[in-house]
Design a protein around this motif. Sequence first.
Motif, PDB file in Angstrom:
ATOM      1  N   LYS A 142     -56.834  24.098  32.173  1.00 14.65           N
ATOM      2  CA  LYS A 142     -55.734  24.340  31.242  1.00 14.65           C
ATOM      3  C   LYS A 142     -54.895  23.074  31.143  1.00 14.65           C
ATOM      4  N   VAL A 143     -54.537  22.697  29.924  1.00 17.57           N
ATOM      5  CA  VAL A 143     -53.708  21.528  29.691  1.00 17.57           C
ATOM      6  C   VAL A 143     -52.297  21.986  29.356  1.00 17.57           C
ATOM      7  N   THR A 144     -51.320  21.536  30.132  1.00 13.11           N
ATOM      8  CA  THR A 144     -49.918  21.766  29.802  1.00 13.11           C
ATOM      9  C   THR A 144     -49.470  20.524  29.045  1.00 13.11           C
ATOM     10  N   ASN A 145     -49.395  20.651  27.731  1.00  7.15           N
ATOM     11  CA  ASN A 145     -49.186  19.512  26.845  1.00  7.15           C
ATOM     12  C   ASN A 145     -47.792  19.566  26.218  1.00  7.15           C
ATOM     13  N   PRO A 146     -46.901  18.626  26.605  1.00  9.04           N
ATOM     14  CA  PRO A 146     -45.551  18.621  26.038  1.00  9.04           C
ATOM     15  C   PRO A 146     -45.532  18.209  24.570  1.00  9.04           C
ATOM     16  N   ASN A 147     -46.626  17.675  24.052  1.00 12.52           N
ATOM     17  CA  ASN A 147     -46.688  17.233  22.659  1.00 12.52           C
ATOM     18  C   ASN A 147     -47.113  18.336  21.701  1.00 12.52           C
ATOM     19  N   ALA A 148     -47.665  19.414  22.233  1.00 12.02           N
ATOM     20  CA  ALA A 148     -48.169  20.492  21.375  1.00 12.02           C
ATOM     21  C   ALA A 148     -46.999  21.266  20.773  1.00 12.02           C
ATOM     22  N   GLN A 149     -47.007  21.358  19.451  1.00 15.04           N
ATOM     23  CA  GLN A 149     -45.975  22.129  18.751  1.00 15.04           C
ATOM     24  C   GLN A 149     -46.295  23.622  18.799  1.00 15.04           C
ATOM     25  N   SER A 150     -47.582  23.931  18.774  1.00 19.18           N
ATOM     26  CA  SER A 150     -48.008  25.327  18.854  1.00 19.18           C
ATOM     27  C   SER A 150     -49.411  25.366  19.418  1.00 19.18           C
ATOM     28  N   GLY A 151     -49.796  26.544  19.860  1.00 25.85           N
ATOM     29  CA  GLY A 151     -51.124  26.738  20.426  1.00 25.85           C
ATOM     30  C   GLY A 151     -51.719  27.993  19.836  1.00 25.85           C
TER      31      GLY A 151
END
Length: 110
Positions: free
Chosen positions: A92-101
């Motif tokens: 699992k990637v915890t991505n601070p750049n993702a606006q939505s998933g």
Amino acid sequence: MSEPIISLTPGAAKRVAWIAERQRKPAILRLAVDGGGCAGFTYKFELAEQAEGDDTVAETDGVRLVVDPTSLELVQGSAVDFVEDLGGAAFKVTNPNAQSGCGCGSSFSV
């Protein structure tokens, strides 16, 4: 102290080492980002034989996480973990750049 460019949690490192040992490959996990998926981009994981010259490399407990420059633009500041729950087991990637998933947890948009 600055935030790491990308990191691999100890739990994910342990899982990569376990998989690599069984496949008789180096303990190197490649994270790449591909276009597509229900939210725009998808995470792609595979064992790598080695890091490429322009890869960013993060190391945890002797296990390396490698990311190419294009993918790094989309995942910089992220942490890669390994989670097990009722839905199964996955990186699992915890991505601070993702606006939505999305519900599947493997695609995102920026």
